[in-house]
Write a protein that holds these residues in place. Sequence first.
Motif, PDB file in Angstrom:
ATOM      1  N   LEU A   1       0.482   4.187  -2.751  1.00  0.00           N
ATOM      2  CA  LEU A   1       0.123   5.517  -2.822  1.00  0.00           C
ATOM      3  C   LEU A   1       1.597   6.381  -2.960  1.00  0.00           C
ATOM      4  O   LEU A   1       0.844   7.537  -2.995  1.00  0.00           O
ATOM      5  CB  LEU A   1       0.098   5.221  -1.196  1.00  0.00           C
ATOM      6  CG  LEU A   1      -1.038   4.621  -0.736  1.00  0.00           C
ATOM      7  CD1 LEU A   1      -1.949   5.227   0.798  1.00  0.00           C
ATOM      8  CD2 LEU A   1      -2.951   5.152  -1.718  1.00  0.00           C
ATOM      9  N   LEU A   2       3.050   6.018  -2.597  1.00  0.00           N
ATOM     10  CA  LEU A   2       3.676   7.035  -3.027  1.00  0.00           C
ATOM     11  C   LEU A   2       4.380   6.623  -3.802  1.00  0.00           C
ATOM     12  O   LEU A   2       5.514   5.605  -3.260  1.00  0.00           O
ATOM     13  CB  LEU A   2       4.780   7.833  -1.821  1.00  0.00           C
ATOM     14  CG  LEU A   2       3.806   7.630  -0.745  1.00  0.00           C
ATOM     15  CD1 LEU A   2       4.124   7.359   1.085  1.00  0.00           C
ATOM     16  CD2 LEU A   2       3.106   9.142  -0.421  1.00  0.00           C
TER      17      LEU A   2
ATOM     18  N   ASP B   1       7.302   7.658  -4.935  1.00  0.00           N
ATOM     19  CA  ASP B   1       8.621   8.542  -3.796  1.00  0.00           C
ATOM     20  C   ASP B   1       9.373   7.141  -3.683  1.00  0.00           C
ATOM     21  O   ASP B   1      10.664   7.363  -3.893  1.00  0.00           O
ATOM     22  CB  ASP B   1       9.241   9.407  -3.031  1.00  0.00           C
ATOM     23  CG  ASP B   1       7.704  10.227  -3.077  1.00  0.00           C
ATOM     24  OD1 ASP B   1       7.696  11.431  -2.320  1.00  0.00           O
ATOM     25  OD2 ASP B   1       6.643   9.753  -3.974  1.00  0.00           O
TER      26      ASP B   1
ATOM     27  N   THR C   1       0.835  -1.490  -0.489  1.00  0.00           N
ATOM     28  CA  THR C   1       0.164   0.210   0.022  1.00  0.00           C
ATOM     29  C   THR C   1       0.798   0.999  -0.277  1.00  0.00           C
ATOM     30  O   THR C   1       0.647   1.985  -0.906  1.00  0.00           O
ATOM     31  CB  THR C   1      -0.702   0.021   1.041  1.00  0.00           C
ATOM     32  OG1 THR C   1      -1.007  -1.406   1.615  1.00  0.00           O
ATOM     33  CG2 THR C   1      -2.679   1.184   0.893  1.00  0.00           C
TER      34      THR C   1
END
Lengths: 309, 726, 438
Positions: free
Chosen positions: C39-40, C42, C35
Amino acid sequence: MLVMVLKRLGGVILTVWMVATLSFFLIRLAPGNPFANELHSLSPEEDAARRREYHLDESYSVQYGYWLWDLCRGDLGDSMKYRGKTVNALIAQTFPTSLALGSMAMLMALVVGMTTGVLAALRQNSPTDYALMAVAVFGISLPSFVFAMLGIVLFVFGARLFPLAGWESYRHVILPAMALSLPFAAKISRLTRVGMLEVLGEDFIRTAYAKGLAERHVVIKHALRGAMLPVISYLGPAFALILTGSLVIEKIFFLPGLGTIFVQAATNRDYNVVLGTVVVFSTLLCFFNFLVDLSYSLLDPRVKGSTGE
Amino acid sequence: MIPKAMYRNLYILIAGGASLLAIFLLFFNGSARGRADFAWVNGTEPETLDPCYMTGQPEGDIATNIFEGLTTYHPETLEPTPGVASSWTQEGLIYTFQLRPDAWWVKGGQILTVDGKPRHVNAHDFVYAWMRQCVPESGSQYSFLLDYIVGVEEFKNETKANWNELIARRKSQNKTPPAKLADLDSDERKEVEAFRDRLWKEKVGVRPKGDLVLEVELRSFVPYFLQVTNFYPLFPVPREAVEAHDKEWILPRNIVTNGPYTLKDWRFNAYIRLQKNAHYWETEKHVAARLQDLAHKTDLPRRLALEKDLLTRLGSFEKHGLATLDALAIESDDTALNLYINGDVDRIRRIPPQVAGELLRAHREKPIPHIHAATSPSIYFYDVNLELPIFKDKVAGRQLRQALALAIDRPRLIREVSRAEQTPAYAMVPPSMRGYHAEPRFGTGTLKGDLQKANDLIQAFQSAGNAKPQLRILYNTLEAHKAIAAFIQDQWKTNIGIDAKLENQEWQVYLDSRRTGKFDLARAGWIPDYSDPNTYLELYTSDDLTSDKDPSRLSKPIVFNQQNHSHYNNTHYNRLVIEYAARVLDYLSDMNKRDAMLQDISSWPDFKEAIADRVRTNQKTSWNELHEAIPLYDQASGTEAKLEAAQRIRLFLLEIAEQMLMWDLPVIPIYHYTTSEVWPPELDGIGLNEREMHPAKFLRWKEGRRPAGTRYDAFPRFHSQTIDKP
Amino acid sequence: MSSSPFPARFRRPWNEHPLSLPANVLWVFTVLLATGVGLLSDFSILAWLAVVGMTIAATGVTWVVRSTLDSPNVSSKPSDVMKGTSLWKDALRRWRRHQMATASSVVLLTIALACASQHALIHLVPIAMNQRTIDFAPDSFFSLHIDHTRTHEGHTYQPPSSRHWFGTDSLGRDLFARTLFGGGISFLVGLVGTLVSVAIGVSWGATAGYAGGRIDTWMMRAVDILYGLPFLFLVILIMTLVNGLGTIASKAEQRYAEIEMNRAQGDLAQVAALEEKITAEERTALWMTRLFPPIVVVFIAIGLVSWLTMARITRGQVLSLREREFVTAARAIGAGPLRIIFLHIVPNLLGPVIVYSTLTIPEIMLSEAFLSFIGLGISEPSCSWGTLASEGLAGINVIKPRWWLMFYPAAALSISLFCLNFIGDGLRDALDPKGDRR
């Protein structure tokens, strides 16, 4: 039967009256001026004039009398902060929103919860069971605002499937209802599973299987009732919790619902609005509990009276 | 087959589910209404739409679109453009407004008819509305704006006395005291109304001359008066609706409006939808006629030139104005920005502080076309309590205050503490006032340059026999103020060795303390009410105009301006702001008075150091510029030219006053806020102005319709992981 | 799929397999990591590889567990079953077999201890150093990681780093310290609220159950009626009242402080003038908040929300216990009703009460988090996980999501609730063996 119904309705009225009275005094005791805030305050004459208008210069019992009399005639008063708007008008606009949200959340919770619970019970101790129950524990533990946040990040900013805020089309309902319903779906799932297992463990089920009846028949005819009983007795508190959970969801998604009005009015000391919303909420809640009790006694004829265990 | 009875449980379940679904479908009241041509985030839910009672920006933004005053704001410069008044003239202190005959009152999309005749806005509507503001039972917060008009203050006082008398009389008769006119018996009411009408006719300088001419007489020279006529407290109000429905006249089913838009739908806590008014006066025909009028004239005065430019550029409202508007009631700035980027709204008022720093910095390096940022005229400052014993010695006290003001590294404060790209303030008046020469009045702009001077001043302070004081900084309980105060405390300790203690109080207590002088230094803020330097400078006046010449004046109590918590009492300053600048026309027209005025200004003890020798960024001193401007007034011909010249002189007088203020420093300015509004580059008819007023009447989409899609690509994204370097 | 002759529902429970815990943990971490990475965007390739690796590991362990589930070698020591045990030892044994519960209790204890030590340090250190306020250097361990009120100017909105383990918030306060402090408050509210809830609920239910007859009917009817109250709304109103009183009380306190200052300076005239100004309202507010500080009111109010079900359960239990032989015996030898209730019946209630309490604690913590989230619970300068979560909400935006503001408090809250639920499940299994396989 009729007697019981009437007694229960009487209980409803009594409860609503108690709540209203309690709230009446609580909100009036809270210090703060309904007509002024940090940004502007009224001159003493204007303040006095406003107070006279809303009977605030009289004693509490007189004010209570006015309010109760108006309530019996269906008039919930005028808002003190939003001049020109009656509480009835405000509630008429916002109550349907909260009710729609709550009922959709409850529907989702029931559908998802019961199917997963039944599934898990029928396949007890299998990977399906453990997976579903693990997810269910997650669901119970995570607060709904966490789900809401995740939902926003994933589906609004990420996939751009749903709108961010507002209450316009059916698309606006999905995300808030999902976020609101997940904890309840999880709980209902567990309850269903427990209830079903209890019934499935009994002898007559084994007999039914031995007789050669199909699983579906056994489940629907017998086990389902076992599954439904704990769920139905949970529905009452669940509805109350959905109502309070909606306060948080309404804040996150900026839904124009009754919960937001209540919180705002409590902060602004808008007496009439606070009392109006409390009366509406408690009536709704009591009525729902009443319906639940009715269906419970319909479902399980062993249960009678008010203190069913 | 399995008998139906056995499925009872299943049926119950399905019935339950179906009833829930039914409830949902029945009660779902989503306001699916199609996108408006323009949507903006309006902030908190408006409390009321009655122009007489509203005080906030959310209410004002709606009112500016559904009602219209004598004049309307020019979208970029905020100057007055024709509204209900098609033209106006000014003779000395008297304004004469010519109202147009087709500014209709509209109800439910149709022109209001009274006794079979269509009802247009007339001069009596303005009298009704303004009187409504001034009566004691109104509770209006903005009635002070009308104080500029002759006789209004007397009207207020006398009606107040009359009302109190009435209340006392009713009390003695054992009748309930009234809250409003409607509570009175009919003969009492007639009496009161007659009294007020008579009083207004006699005393107040607002005179309707027939239906279509309104004459307004001011008490003093208020060049920004026409800005005040744009402002919603001075909007006309439909008498019939107000009297028929009382509080409820603003509901969509009752409301009567005269503006470019009508109130179509009002959903509490959700949105307000406005619809184009089909009967608005700015039709194609009207615009064509007007342009033809103006085409023949050469060398138009500024006002008419602006009007012509607007009409040519934007076209008529009838043909080109936007059809529907939505004002969303969303309080959170973060959500507003998210909605904007998602393409759901087209304008938000500010960038949320938590991303403001990064966005504005990025915008500075590479402009983002959606962001419109400028220094806001709102100012953050510290009030200094001049009643403290350390300030008894005027000279030493002034040195101390100057040192305190210089010893704060404002750029660093903004970079590290407040972090929203504010502008350091070394003056009270910000650079956005038209025609006013605003510049830093002290300091070099950097701590390095000021540190030496600050320490020299402290030396001088101490050598006069004064000990370094310990000061208390008072602020209201908010983390942001605490951080700033802590920074300044640290700065003073490090830079000039002055100790300060921080003290925070809850809002009401803090206001009390400021009002009653229970503070050493108090954090304060000011948002201007109109675009003129006077809004800052009048805050520090008192009613003591003569004590330097007539010491017996000091035996009487001095009444300070309500906001003058420092108790700054400079008679020269008072005379400059209250007398000379406000009545500049009087002083200019009479030679003797003029000379006396100039003589008086130069007699201020610190005049030489603070004003005469202070060369500004344009290489001139304010005193010189003042002297240069005066002959221009004498040479000017025609009322308008003379008024413009007088205004210039007035602005120089005010500048001298500000220089006095910034020399004595009864307040220490810290920074000016930044306005950072966001709207798309495809939008025309909108411009950044310091009042953040954007009448929707002028909005046009450059491509003819609202751009579709989202704006994710227009904004830079910041890597979550970067550690911000201050 | 192992070919076991037993239908699924009769197999040994998963939770008793020693490898089940690592399997569960691996799955949880895999999901969380996936997750987070999803989500990120980065995160780096390394993170993706980690996700894949963990998925493989989790699947592997699960497979091992499934295939060895029924083998008799992999089980708890059989010799235990032979020894004679008491009710409690039995319960403890069953508890220990429930691996998730034991692991959860370890995790929960760690979190709770961390929060408690932060609170202890915050309050004890100034006492130890004989100061009223803490005056540490801005870069010391204490300021960086323990002091939750310390604003580090110039370090606002920092993402997690070695300097600020959980990052900082809008004012530069370290989020790790704030999370610990908020956790302490949340746990405190949960515990005390539960205690209040148990105290009221058990007394009510036990009395009703034991008394029987009309008293029982009326007491339970009251419970029924109270069931219909939207309690949280009343709690909100109570909180509004209390917070409002708190504001007035602080105003009064400041006036009193001023009076003291003037008195110290000997300015008696001023003292008199100031004392005049203090209104009756302020005086009342002051002693009311001294008597019932807002946090205490939160405890009591929130406890009031959940006592009803406790009362019902207790009454049910008492009703069945009342008919047991030991009660008849006690009555026969002349024991009074109170003695019977508290010496005989209540100890037998302990089982269900403990179980239900452990399930009430998360309920109460959740209610408090909700209240704080909408701004009507714990107020500044204190904080709880709910207030931190609502601050985190503001950090969600498209331009620069400040994910840590939301993530850490929400994760802490969720993990604690998660653990509490498992512990409750484990306790229920341990103390209530008849309700098996739940």
